[in-house]
Write a protein that holds these residues in place. Structure first.
Motif, PDB file in Angstrom:
ATOM      1  N   PRO A  38       0.829  -1.211   0.000  1.00 19.63           N
ATOM      2  CA  PRO A  38       0.000   0.000   0.000  1.00 19.63           C
ATOM      3  C   PRO A  38       0.864   1.262   0.000  1.00 19.63           C
ATOM      4  N   VAL A  39       0.428   2.268  -0.725  1.00 20.89           N
ATOM      5  CA  VAL A  39       1.076   3.577  -0.738  1.00 20.89           C
ATOM      6  C   VAL A  39       0.001   4.594  -0.371  1.00 20.89           C
ATOM      7  N   THR A  40       0.330   5.463   0.586  1.00 21.40           N
ATOM      8  CA  THR A  40      -0.623   6.506   0.951  1.00 21.40           C
ATOM      9  C   THR A  40       0.032   7.873   0.815  1.00 21.40           C
ATOM     10  N   PHE A  41      -0.788   8.857   0.492  1.00 21.44           N
ATOM     11  CA  PHE A  41      -0.358  10.244   0.373  1.00 21.44           C
ATOM     12  C   PHE A  41      -1.243  11.079   1.299  1.00 21.44           C
ATOM     13  N   SER A  42      -0.611  11.816   2.205  1.00 21.54           N
ATOM     14  CA  SER A  42      -1.346  12.655   3.152  1.00 21.54           C
ATOM     15  C   SER A  42      -0.882  14.100   2.999  1.00 21.54           C
ATOM     16  N   PRO A  43      -1.784  15.008   2.592  1.00 15.95           N
ATOM     17  CA  PRO A  43      -1.388  16.407   2.431  1.00 15.95           C
ATOM     18  C   PRO A  43      -1.107  17.057   3.788  1.00 15.95           C
ATOM     19  N   ARG A  44      -0.240  18.028   3.744  1.00 17.37           N
ATOM     20  CA  ARG A  44       0.169  18.775   4.933  1.00 17.37           C
ATOM     21  C   ARG A  44      -0.929  19.740   5.345  1.00 17.37           C
ATOM     22  N   ILE A  45      -1.122  19.851   6.642  1.00 13.62           N
ATOM     23  CA  ILE A  45      -2.053  20.850   7.179  1.00 13.62           C
ATOM     24  C   ILE A  45      -1.254  22.016   7.750  1.00 13.62           C
ATOM     25  N   ALA A  46      -0.315  21.715   8.632  1.00 17.82           N
ATOM     26  CA  ALA A  46       0.485  22.762   9.279  1.00 17.82           C
ATOM     27  C   ALA A  46       1.732  22.123   9.873  1.00 17.82           C
ATOM     28  N   GLY A  47       2.705  22.912  10.196  1.00 16.66           N
ATOM     29  CA  GLY A  47       3.896  22.401  10.859  1.00 16.66           C
ATOM     30  C   GLY A  47       5.081  23.318  10.639  1.00 16.66           C
ATOM     31  N   PHE A  48       6.223  22.892  11.147  1.00 14.68           N
ATOM     32  CA  PHE A  48       7.468  23.627  10.940  1.00 14.68           C
ATOM     33  C   PHE A  48       8.623  22.637  11.049  1.00 14.68           C
ATOM     34  N   VAL A  49       9.761  23.048  10.585  1.00 15.01           N
ATOM     35  CA  VAL A  49      10.971  22.234  10.654  1.00 15.01           C
ATOM     36  C   VAL A  49      12.034  23.055  11.376  1.00 15.01           C
ATOM     37  N   ARG A  50      12.676  22.439  12.344  1.00 10.11           N
ATOM     38  CA  ARG A  50      13.739  23.090  13.095  1.00 10.11           C
ATOM     39  C   ARG A  50      14.907  22.102  13.130  1.00 10.11           C
ATOM     40  N   LEU A  51      15.782  22.169  12.134  1.00 10.88           N
ATOM     41  CA  LEU A  51      16.887  21.221  12.044  1.00 10.88           C
ATOM     42  C   LEU A  51      18.243  21.805  12.387  1.00 10.88           C
ATOM     43  N   ALA A  52      18.414  23.080  12.332  1.00 12.48           N
ATOM     44  CA  ALA A  52      19.726  23.676  12.597  1.00 12.48           C
ATOM     45  C   ALA A  52      20.216  23.263  13.978  1.00 12.48           C
ATOM     46  N   GLY A  53      21.424  22.695  14.036  1.00 16.49           N
ATOM     47  CA  GLY A  53      22.002  22.279  15.301  1.00 16.49           C
ATOM     48  C   GLY A  53      21.430  20.999  15.853  1.00 16.49           C
ATOM     49  N   ALA A  54      20.688  20.239  15.041  1.00 14.95           N
ATOM     50  CA  ALA A  54      20.058  19.016  15.524  1.00 14.95           C
ATOM     51  C   ALA A  54      21.043  17.853  15.658  1.00 14.95           C
ATOM     52  N   GLU A  55      22.229  17.976  15.058  1.00 11.64           N
ATOM     53  CA  GLU A  55      23.190  16.858  15.102  1.00 11.64           C
ATOM     54  C   GLU A  55      23.893  16.778  16.422  1.00 11.64           C
TER      55      GLU A  55
END
Length: 134
Positions: free
Chosen positions: A117-134
């Motif tokens: 099965p393959v599903t596709f779910s559209p985005r509603i809201a969110g954010f990405v905070r990756l700087a300094g995550a390592e």
């Protein structure tokens, strides 16, 4: 009234659930490690995280892409690594979060065929905070 569009609207998160072939756990681990190292050095992904559930013999891979162009780049450069991993498992479920372009949707479907099965779910809201995550 719709919310203003931001660059975050183009992010795509892929979740791949893989059934590890009996007797292939160590080969799967080694292939995943090679693939992730290649992606870290050369791939367009913003994030790759892979987990293994040994009890159920499942692998779970999460990959975050900035947009559909990044997915296309990944497909162009990573095929030998994808094939190496697939020698040790089969895709059991594939989920796409976000709204890829029509050609990426078609590529995902073609790459998996009737395998799972393959599903596709559209985005509603969110954010990405990756700087300094390592």
């Amino acid at each position: 009234m719709s919310a203003p569009s931001t660059h975050d609207d183009t992010f795509l998160l892929f979740r791949n659930t893989m059934r590890i072939t009996d007797g292939h756990l160590e080969g799967f681990r080694a292939a995943i490690n090679r693939a992730v190292e290649f992606a870290r050095q050369h791939g367009p992904q913003l994030m790759v995280q892979t987990f293994v559930d040994e009890e159920r013999m499942l692998g779970h891979s999460f990959q975050l892409y900035r947009d559909s162009d990044a997915v296309r780049t990944h497909w162009k450069i990573a095929d030998p690594y994808i094939q190496d991993v697939m020698a040790h498992c089969r895709v059991e479920r594939f989920e796409v979060f976000g709204e890829p372009t029509a050609d990426v949707v078609a590529g995902v479907r073609a790459g998996l065929g009737e395998q799972c099965p393959v599903t596709f779910s559209p985005r509603i809201a969110g954010f990405v905070r990756l700087a300094g995550a390592e």
